[in-house]
Design a protein around this motif. Structure first.
Motif, PDB file in Angstrom:
ATOM      1  N   VAL B  81      54.326  48.782  56.548  1.00 22.33           N
ATOM      2  CA  VAL B  81      55.675  48.349  56.179  1.00 22.33           C
ATOM      3  C   VAL B  81      56.278  49.307  55.154  1.00 22.33           C
ATOM      4  O   VAL B  81      57.450  49.674  55.238  1.00 22.33           O
ATOM      5  N   GLU B  84      57.593  52.225  56.903  1.00 18.46           N
ATOM      6  CA  GLU B  84      58.848  51.960  57.607  1.00 18.46           C
ATOM      7  C   GLU B  84      60.016  51.838  56.630  1.00 18.46           C
ATOM      8  O   GLU B  84      61.112  52.329  56.898  1.00 18.46           O
ATOM      9  N   LEU B  85      59.769  51.199  55.500  1.00 12.28           N
ATOM     10  CA  LEU B  85      60.839  51.056  54.506  1.00 12.28           C
ATOM     11  C   LEU B  85      61.241  52.414  53.942  1.00 12.28           C
ATOM     12  O   LEU B  85      62.433  52.721  53.822  1.00 12.28           O
ATOM     13  N   ALA B  88      63.148  54.372  56.386  1.00 16.88           N
ATOM     14  CA  ALA B  88      64.534  53.905  56.411  1.00 16.88           C
ATOM     15  C   ALA B  88      65.319  54.564  55.284  1.00 16.88           C
ATOM     16  O   ALA B  88      66.455  55.012  55.488  1.00 16.88           O
ATOM     17  N   ARG B  91      66.037  58.066  56.357  1.00 19.91           N
ATOM     18  CA  ARG B  91      67.046  58.082  57.429  1.00 19.91           C
ATOM     19  C   ARG B  91      68.450  57.941  56.846  1.00 19.91           C
ATOM     20  O   ARG B  91      69.386  58.662  57.217  1.00 19.91           O
ATOM     21  N   LEU B  92      68.576  57.004  55.921  1.00 21.27           N
ATOM     22  CA  LEU B  92      69.884  56.775  55.312  1.00 21.27           C
ATOM     23  C   LEU B  92      70.235  57.893  54.334  1.00 21.27           C
ATOM     24  O   LEU B  92      71.391  58.340  54.276  1.00 21.27           O
ATOM     25  N   ARG B  96      73.448  60.657  53.169  1.00 18.14           N
ATOM     26  CA  ARG B  96      74.114  60.203  51.954  1.00 18.14           C
ATOM     27  C   ARG B  96      73.756  61.010  50.714  1.00 18.14           C
ATOM     28  O   ARG B  96      74.434  60.920  49.699  1.00 18.14           O
ATOM     29  N   ASN B 141      71.337  52.422  49.141  1.00 14.14           N
ATOM     30  CA  ASN B 141      71.289  50.977  49.392  1.00 14.14           C
ATOM     31  C   ASN B 141      70.444  50.332  48.292  1.00 14.14           C
ATOM     32  O   ASN B 141      69.216  50.410  48.311  1.00 14.14           O
ATOM     33  N   GLY B 142      71.136  49.712  47.347  1.00 18.68           N
ATOM     34  CA  GLY B 142      70.464  49.135  46.191  1.00 18.68           C
ATOM     35  C   GLY B 142      69.449  48.068  46.560  1.00 18.68           C
ATOM     36  O   GLY B 142      68.390  47.947  45.936  1.00 18.68           O
ATOM     37  N   LEU B 144      67.745  47.874  49.431  1.00 17.40           N
ATOM     38  CA  LEU B 144      66.593  48.580  49.998  1.00 17.40           C
ATOM     39  C   LEU B 144      65.755  49.200  48.885  1.00 17.40           C
ATOM     40  O   LEU B 144      64.520  49.112  48.900  1.00 17.40           O
ATOM     41  N   ARG B 196      57.688  58.654  57.158  1.00 12.32           N
ATOM     42  CA  ARG B 196      56.831  57.620  57.749  1.00 12.32           C
ATOM     43  C   ARG B 196      55.391  58.120  57.830  1.00 12.32           C
ATOM     44  O   ARG B 196      54.454  57.421  57.451  1.00 12.32           O
TER      45      ARG B 196
END
Lengths: 217, 217
Positions: B81, B84-85, B88, B91-92, B96, B141-142, B144, B196
């Motif tokens: 997990v 994956e987090l 993410a 990815r973002l 940004r 993303n705060g 996340l 990842r």
DNA sequence: GTCAATCATCTTGTATACAAGAAAGTTATT
DNA sequence: AATAACTTTCTTGTATACAAGATGATTGAC
């Protein structure tokens, strides 16, 4: 009826907050709530602490606890994380899911379709929940499954609203089918992308909905 | 020195559990711990409830709280997990992140390199933390970011151990550089994949480590 | 009249006292 | 001697009492 244990109090309070019984920034008065639930402050404080940790309320030392309704920005952030978590489920499920579970998903989808045709948003909502629950489970990762459920639960009231948007249910259905198709092919990347988009759309739709309400009011 | 507020007690207890001061299944005695921290049972119980929610202990009604040290399976799940987090985040962040933050990451990496050359695992660990913290932040993303920090914190002791494995630090360094490179190119998919894998490797290394210890003992 | 300081009141945080349920030990019966 | 029921003891859960900090009001000074 009126269970008075600390954890049930936490659940009831959580439900109240999620259904919008309190406005953002409202202070939750310990003695008042204690009276309301007919318990002493001790178990009530324990319940409040739980809510503080799960983020529904903010605890400011020596000041009290205040409800923290997520604003538009935080909501978008939460939907974005939900999208990534569910995408992760799909990515993992693509190589781990078995035929039985695929059949379950198809079944859930079929019931979704019935609900769409009957214009039954409540029914659709329930079957939709089932679809996502299966996806979480099929990630083959119990910890991930739990994390998904936690966030899913928190977003429930907002997800529910966007479903009533015109044309959203058929669109959601189509997305479900694309997800199942990708899982059937064992295409991890595609499954993740489909799911990510599916959930992200929910966030966007909700955002539109809120903007619309603001404009109307 | 000995802060006695409920939240600090929770922190101290958490630290104790994370550093392995208790075995899996150990019951945490309220009165005993209350004496140890020199407080009454009330604030101690609040601390225990916090730990129960964050999953470090299990609370069984009318029985007590028991420490829940994650087993190999759950640990692998948590690392998965985490992978994956963080993927993410990458990815973002790929779309940004700005030049300043990229420079920060390069800086953190440079300090990592210094630590590697000095064979200083502790120093490497700290700079490595910094690298990941920047990544979380740059997801933009705060929510996340917070989720990542939560899980990261929980995995701390396990991540720390695998670093001491032979050759792991240089390998980890190389992975960091690949991550920065992908972010520089703005390649979201590549950045996510690199991150990842980087985190997944940590889980695998830890797994090997545990297997080795078992074999040795 | 306004601002500041002190005092009263209210609220949170902690300790202790009490209630209820679980575990364990003892006794009685088969 | 073994098992079952009862009793004792220990632990958790809840209520209340008390302490300490925060808020707000009132009074005094400028």
């Amino acid at each position: 009826m009126n269970q008075k244990r600390a954890d049930t109090i936490a659940e009831q309070l959580e439900a109240l907050i999620l259904e919008g019984a309190f406005a953002d920034g409202d202070r939750l008065d310990e003695v008042q709530l204690a009276e309301r639930f007919d318990v002493s402050r001790t178990p009530l404080r324990e319940a409040l602490q739980r809510l503080a940790i799960s983020g529904l309320v903010e605890h400011i030392p020596r000041r009290g606890v205040f409800v923290r309704q997520p604003g538009p920005v935080e909501l978008m952030e939460m939907f974005e994380v939900m999208a990534e978590l569910e995408a992760a489920c799909a990515r993992l499920a693509a190589t781990r899911i078995n035929d039985d579970a695929l059949e379950e998903m198809r079944e859930a989808n079929a019931k979704c379709l019935t609900a769409v045709e009957a214009r039954d948003a409540d029914r659709y909502y329930i079957e939709n929940e089932r679809f996502h629950a299966i996806l979480y489970r099929q990630s083959g990762n119990g910890f991930l499954e739990e994390e998904c459920r936690r966030l899913h639960r928190r977003l429930t009231p907002f997800r529910r609203r966007q479903l009533h948007l015109r044309g959203r249910m058929p669109q959601s259905m189509a997305e479900h089918e694309a997800i199942v198709a990708a899982l059937e092919r064992g295409d991890a990347a595609a499954a993740a992308d489909e799911v990510r988009r599916h959930v992200a759309v929910q966030g966007e739709k909700f955002h539109h909905l809120m903007a619309g309400l603001k404009a109307a009011g």
